[in-house]
Design a protein around this motif. Structure first.
Motif, PDB file in Angstrom:
ATOM      1  N   THR A  59     -51.481  -9.874 -17.283  1.00  0.00           N
ATOM      2  CA  THR A  59     -50.082 -10.310 -17.246  1.00  0.00           C
ATOM      3  C   THR A  59     -49.210  -9.289 -16.532  1.00  0.00           C
ATOM      4  N   PHE A  60     -49.452  -8.024 -16.824  1.00  0.00           N
ATOM      5  CA  PHE A  60     -48.667  -6.965 -16.182  1.00  0.00           C
ATOM      6  C   PHE A  60     -48.905  -6.942 -14.675  1.00  0.00           C
ATOM      7  N   VAL A  61     -50.150  -7.144 -14.263  1.00  0.00           N
ATOM      8  CA  VAL A  61     -50.470  -7.149 -12.831  1.00  0.00           C
ATOM      9  C   VAL A  61     -49.825  -8.346 -12.143  1.00  0.00           C
ATOM     10  N   ILE A  62     -49.865  -9.525 -12.809  1.00  0.00           N
ATOM     11  CA  ILE A  62     -49.257 -10.725 -12.221  1.00  0.00           C
ATOM     12  C   ILE A  62     -47.749 -10.539 -12.040  1.00  0.00           C
ATOM     13  N   VAL A  63     -47.095  -9.933 -13.027  1.00  0.00           N
ATOM     14  CA  VAL A  63     -45.650  -9.697 -12.931  1.00  0.00           C
ATOM     15  C   VAL A  63     -45.337  -8.764 -11.764  1.00  0.00           C
ATOM     16  N   LEU A  64     -46.133  -7.713 -11.602  1.00  0.00           N
ATOM     17  CA  LEU A  64     -45.898  -6.781 -10.496  1.00  0.00           C
ATOM     18  C   LEU A  64     -46.102  -7.467  -9.151  1.00  0.00           C
ATOM     19  N   VAL A  65     -47.119  -8.315  -9.058  1.00  0.00           N
ATOM     20  CA  VAL A  65     -47.376  -9.018  -7.802  1.00  0.00           C
ATOM     21  C   VAL A  65     -46.238  -9.976  -7.473  1.00  0.00           C
ATOM     22  N   LEU A  88     -40.565  -9.362  -0.679  1.00  0.00           N
ATOM     23  CA  LEU A  88     -41.025  -9.693   0.668  1.00  0.00           C
ATOM     24  C   LEU A  88     -40.449 -11.025   1.139  1.00  0.00           C
ATOM     25  N   ALA A  89     -40.368 -12.007   0.225  1.00  0.00           N
ATOM     26  CA  ALA A  89     -39.792 -13.306   0.597  1.00  0.00           C
ATOM     27  C   ALA A  89     -38.312 -13.180   0.911  1.00  0.00           C
ATOM     28  N   GLY A  90     -37.597 -12.349   0.107  1.00  0.00           N
ATOM     29  CA  GLY A  90     -36.180 -12.149   0.383  1.00  0.00           C
ATOM     30  C   GLY A  90     -35.935 -11.513   1.730  1.00  0.00           C
TER      31      GLY A  90
END
Length: 488
Positions: free
Chosen positions: A311-317, A324-326
């Motif tokens: 979960t922590f890795v998914i949030v960081l990604v 990057l999208a912004g």
């Protein structure tokens, strides 16, 4: 106890500062010699920690004995100097309260600035750059020395006590192991022995980390003091203190006398708190992560913490993808190819509205954990910086609640107002001019003579400066001013 120490050390203070140098140095030498003999006899004849280790009194108290011998040498040097001055009177007495470095600082301000940046080596760029126009006051140097002595004595005493505690735990373990039959193969005995080894190893490692950090804090005081004083001299007070923080003149006077004691007390408390938190964190990480890995419980560890880590890795990604999208889709292109980043101008507004809508639900869930992370970071930084009073632990607007930072700012104010080179040189020039008017106007003062060495600005540049100053302060004059016709 504080009053007792102050009274017992007061004769040394008086003998060092008295104007009767010969009598003061003789009495101070005798008093210091008596204290040295008493302290050496106390260390040799009255050991207090024989059960802890060999010669702990000498290990802890040798800095005090060393500085008593240095004080004896200081009294001898002052005695010889006082006797020599009593027979050979100085004919040319210096009647000036301006230091040489202050004059050089003012001269450097009056010179034309040097174009280009001077070359600096790695030490000057990364660690420290010497400033010939700045001199640390004796109070700051004394604070550094006292902090090193107190840190050394505190760390050594703590190490002796912890060594005694570890020895006691090992003795208890051996007693239980021998008194209880069949306990060698039991789980609790193995766990207890493992706890003793982990406790001792982590404590030694965290002692080194906390000690190095506090030593860095001690040297950092010099850097911060010079940087903050320069900010005040340059009139950039807003970069140092927020508008909501007010320090009265009375608080500044008290802060000057409280600075050394506060700094020493804060650095010792900072070391102890930082050390305990680091040790506690090391024990938790060892028992939660390292020991299961060492015992081969990888699957059990993965089942327990795998979901949390994923979960922590998914949030960081997702957070990285958002940035990057912004930058890629919702900002207008660069105005120039040499720009480091895109301008803050929105593009693709319809897509941005949809992006913000879906991001709302994700941010609410992430914000629950982000709030706890914010609190954890504040606690960690507060514990890590509790030994420093040169920066506030409280948030902006609440610096007044930080007693240590208030003492630091009050001390800086008083030092700035009494040692500002421009102000001191100006006062010296006024005093010299006043004496010249009363006595004779034939000789120039030393300050004026040194300042006249500085190359003067041309009269044309001075006239243009006065013209600009007049026009800026009198806008109505600009309308009636006769302009010089341009020549083609």
């Amino acid at each position: 106890m504080a009053l007792e120490v102050g009274i017992s050390s007061y004769p040394l203070f008086v003998c060092l500062l008295t104007k009767y140098k010969v009598v003061g140095t003789v009495l101070g030498f005798l008093y210091t010699a008596a204290w040295t003999v008493v302290m050496i006899l106390d260390i040799i004849e009255c050991p207090e920690y024989d059960d802890v280790g060999k010669h702990p009194g000498i290990i802890v108290m040798w800095p005090s004995v060393l500085f008593l011998f240095l004080l004896l040498g200081c009294f001898i040097f002052n005695f010889v100097k006082a006797v020599r001055n009593s027979f050979v009177k100085e004919q040319n007495e210096k009647d000036s309260f301006v230091e040489e470095y202050q004059l050089q600082y003012v001269q450097q301000l009056l010179r034309k600035p040097v174009l280009g940046n001077p070359q600096k080596n790695w030490f000057q760029r990364k660690l420290y750059q010497w400033d010939p126009y700045f001199k640390f006051p004796g109070r700051i140097i004394s604070t550094i020395v006292v902090m090193f002595i107190c840190l050394y004595m505190f760390i050594v005493t703590e190490y002796i006590l912890i060594s005694f505690l570890v020895t006691l735990l090992k003795t208890i373990f051996q007693f239980l192991k021998t008194s209880i039959p069949g306990s060698e193969n039991e789980t609790w005995t193995q766990g207890f022995e493992e706890f003793i080894h982990i406790f001792e190893g982590i404590w030694i490692a965290t002692t080194i980390i906390a000690s190095v950090t506090c030593v860095g804090y001690v040297f950092n005081i010099l850097v911060c003091y010079r940087k903050h004083i320069k900010l005040l001299r340059a009139g950039k007070k807003h970069l140092l203190v927020s508008e909501s923080m007010k320090v009265s003149s009375a608080q500044s006077v008290v802060a000057l006398s409280k600075f050394i004691s506060f700094q020493v007390a804060y650095i010792m408390w900072g070391y102890l708190i930082m050390h305990l938190v680091q040790w506690l964190f090391g024990m938790i990480v060892t028992y939660i992560l390292i020991l299961p890995m060492k015992n081969g419980k990888w699957m059990e560890l993965l089942n327990k913490w795998g979901t949390t880590i994923l979960t922590f890795v998914i949030v960081l990604v997702i957070k990285k993808i958002q940035v990057l999208a912004g930058a890629r889709f919702f900002l207008q292109p660069k105005m120039s190819p040499t720009d480091s980043q895109k301008p803050l101008a929105l593009d693709n507004r319809r897509g941005f509205v949809n992006f913000s809508y879906f991001l709302f639900f994700h941010s609410v869930v992430v914000g629950l954990a982000s709030c706890l992370m914010r609190l954890a970071r504040s606690i960690i930084l507060g514990v890590w910086l509790v030994g420093r009073i040169d920066r506030p632990v409280m948030p902006k607007g609440y610096e007044q609640c930080d007693a240590g930072y208030t003492v630091w700012i009050g001390m800086l104010y008083l030092d700035h107002y009494h040692t500002n080179p421009i102000l001191v040189c100006f006062c010296q020039i006024l005093c010299d001019k006043y004496k010249q008017k009363r006595l004779s106007a034939d000789s120039y003062s030393s300050v004026c003579t040194l300042l006249e060495i500085v190359p003067r600005v041309s009269s044309k540049a001075r006239i243009r400066w006065f013209l600009l100053y007049t026009l800026l302060n009198n806008p109505t004059v600009q309308k009636v001013r006769k302009l010089k016709p341009l020549s083609y």
